[in-house]
Design a protein around this motif. Structure first.
Motif, mmCIF file in Angstrom:
data_model
loop_
_atom_site.group_PDB
_atom_site.id
_atom_site.type_symbol
_atom_site.label_atom_id
_atom_site.label_comp_id
_atom_site.label_asym_id
_atom_site.label_seq_id
_atom_site.Cartn_x
_atom_site.Cartn_y
_atom_site.Cartn_z
ATOM 1 N N HIS A 173 0.819 -1.211 0.000
ATOM 2 C CA HIS A 173 0.000 0.000 0.000
ATOM 3 C C HIS A 173 0.859 1.270 0.000
ATOM 4 C CE1 HIS A 173 -4.107 1.665 0.396
ATOM 5 N NE2 HIS A 173 -3.486 2.691 0.949
ATOM 6 N N PHE A 174 1.713 1.449 1.013
ATOM 7 C CA PHE A 174 2.587 2.609 1.093
ATOM 8 C C PHE A 174 4.049 2.274 0.794
ATOM 9 C CE2 PHE A 174 -0.905 3.681 4.076
ATOM 10 C CZ PHE A 174 -1.392 4.808 3.411
ATOM 11 N N THR A 175 4.391 1.003 0.790
ATOM 12 C CA THR A 175 5.761 0.541 0.517
ATOM 13 C C THR A 175 5.669 -0.737 -0.307
ATOM 14 O OG1 THR A 175 5.940 -0.945 2.431
ATOM 15 C CG2 THR A 175 6.484 1.376 2.805
ATOM 16 N N MET A 176 6.773 -1.428 -0.402
ATOM 17 C CA MET A 176 6.771 -2.748 -1.029
ATOM 18 C C MET A 176 5.841 -3.691 -0.278
ATOM 19 S SD MET A 176 10.872 -3.354 -1.667
ATOM 20 C CE MET A 176 11.351 -3.135 0.052
ATOM 21 N N GLY A 177 5.282 -4.641 -1.029
ATOM 22 C CA GLY A 177 4.594 -5.761 -0.412
ATOM 23 C C GLY A 177 5.572 -6.901 -0.189
ATOM 24 N N PRO A 178 5.105 -8.028 0.359
ATOM 25 C CA PRO A 178 6.006 -9.124 0.710
ATOM 26 C C PRO A 178 6.830 -9.663 -0.456
ATOM 27 C CG PRO A 178 3.889 -9.426 1.789
ATOM 28 C CD PRO A 178 3.732 -8.268 0.848
ATOM 29 N N GLN A 179 6.214 -9.835 -1.628
ATOM 30 C CA GLN A 179 6.953 -10.403 -2.750
ATOM 31 C C GLN A 179 8.034 -9.448 -3.253
ATOM 32 O OE1 GLN A 179 4.716 -11.268 -6.349
ATOM 33 N NE2 GLN A 179 6.135 -12.905 -6.888
ATOM 34 N N GLU A 180 7.652 -8.183 -3.463
ATOM 35 C CA GLU A 180 8.632 -7.221 -3.945
ATOM 36 C C GLU A 180 9.745 -7.033 -2.920
ATOM 37 O OE1 GLU A 180 8.593 -2.541 -5.175
ATOM 38 O OE2 GLU A 180 6.967 -3.803 -5.964
ATOM 39 N N ALA A 181 9.389 -7.022 -1.642
ATOM 40 C CA ALA A 181 10.397 -6.875 -0.594
ATOM 41 C C ALA A 181 11.378 -8.043 -0.593
ATOM 42 C CB ALA A 181 9.722 -6.748 0.764
ATOM 43 N N GLU A 210 4.636 -14.734 4.389
ATOM 44 C CA GLU A 210 4.679 -14.722 2.925
ATOM 45 C C GLU A 210 6.017 -14.183 2.440
ATOM 46 O OE1 GLU A 210 2.459 -12.633 -0.924
ATOM 47 O OE2 GLU A 210 1.613 -12.390 1.094
ATOM 48 N N PHE A 211 6.469 -13.102 3.065
ATOM 49 C CA PHE A 211 7.797 -12.553 2.755
ATOM 50 C C PHE A 211 8.866 -13.615 2.959
ATOM 51 C CE2 PHE A 211 11.565 -10.691 4.893
ATOM 52 C CZ PHE A 211 12.121 -9.994 3.835
ATOM 53 N N LYS A 212 8.810 -14.318 4.072
ATOM 54 C CA LYS A 212 9.803 -15.346 4.378
ATOM 55 C C LYS A 212 9.781 -16.461 3.345
ATOM 56 C CE LYS A 212 11.253 -18.444 8.130
ATOM 57 N NZ LYS A 212 11.006 -18.830 9.545
ATOM 58 N N GLU A 213 8.595 -16.906 2.970
ATOM 59 C CA GLU A 213 8.479 -18.003 2.010
ATOM 60 C C GLU A 213 9.032 -17.624 0.643
ATOM 61 O OE1 GLU A 213 4.354 -18.924 2.084
ATOM 62 O OE2 GLU A 213 4.414 -19.711 4.145
ATOM 63 N N VAL A 214 8.691 -16.414 0.186
ATOM 64 C CA VAL A 214 9.190 -15.980 -1.128
ATOM 65 C C VAL A 214 10.703 -15.843 -1.106
ATOM 66 C CG1 VAL A 214 9.152 -14.145 -2.860
ATOM 67 C CG2 VAL A 214 7.031 -14.823 -1.721
#
Length: 236
Positions: A173-181, A210-214
């Motif tokens: 929303h205001f920053t990266m989401g989990p995948q992009e991060a 989700e971030f961790k998994e990606v």
């Protein structure tokens, strides 16, 4: 990493570090109005430094109050520091610098790098947003990415500064989401990644798992999901 350094995530993008020589460092101290900061940690009694990534309210937070109470140095980009001095920050406490610059203190230094975002304070332009690279004794290095999305300079930052720890916004929303991060962290290639700037309000209620998994699918970077207010880093 033989250096003793303590680190605490205080919710959102706020951190407290205690340096090897005992300097108390706050980064983006949005505490009193932060719904994810434990009540016991909303009041700051001692601080030596405040480091700011940019001017938005959820990052500057309680800076002026803490600075007045403790006499700490406040470190940030030139335009933001100027706006804070207009609001009462003492010139003796203000440390203004800019991207590519490094300021050195007792047992650590701070280098300002780019972040791809926006920045304002009290309705005024507050300089560009930034990331901050904190280098401690024995070359222990922490990279707080600030608010950002992914951009190609991240690969260069990984090569130049070789951070051990990256603090990465994942809220969307205001920053990266989990995948992009996750892809952004993979570009930097630290030893450890810590997701931040999520869960504070419904629009940024992303899942750190989700971030961790990606990230684990595309790299061997370790991921730590800390509890708010608990020590997550101690290199003793």
């Amino acid at each position: 990493m033989d250096t003793k350094l303590q680190g605490y995530w205080l919710g959102h993008s706020a951190f407290k570090f205690v340096s090897p020589k005992g300097n108390i460092i706050y980064v983006d101290p949005f505490l009193k109005d932060n719904p994810s900061t434990p009540d016991a940690l909303k009041e700051v009694e001692k601080a030596d430094f405040i480091l700011l990534t940019h001017g938005h309210e959820d990052h500057v937070g309680d800076t002026l109050e803490i600075a007045k109470k403790t006499g700490c140095k406040v470190v940030g980009i030139v335009e933001l520091i100027g706006l804070l001095t207009d609001k009462g920050l003492s010139e003796d406490q203000a440390v203004a610098f800019n991207k590519g610059g490094t300021v050195r203190f007792d047992d650590f230094s701070v280098t300002m790098v780019s972040a791809n975002h926006s920045s304002s304070f009290d309705g005024k332009y507050a300089g560009d947003p930034a990331g901050l690279v904190l280098s401690f004794e024995d070359d222990l290095c922490i990279y707080h990415m600030g608010d950002t999305n992914i951009f190609t300079d991240l690969t260069l930052y990984g090569e130049l500064y070789e951070p051990h720890v990256v603090l990465a916004p994942i809220g969307d929303h205001f920053t990266m989401g989990p995948q992009e991060a996750a892809y952004a962290v993979e570009m930097v290639n630290p030893n450890l990644a810590v997701p931040i700037h999520y869960g504070t309000w419904p629009p940024i209620d992303s899942d750190p798992n989700e971030f961790k998994e990606v990230l684990q699918e595309i790299s061997d970077v370790e991921v730590l999901i800390p509890d708010v207010g608990k020590e997550f880093l101690n290199t003793d």
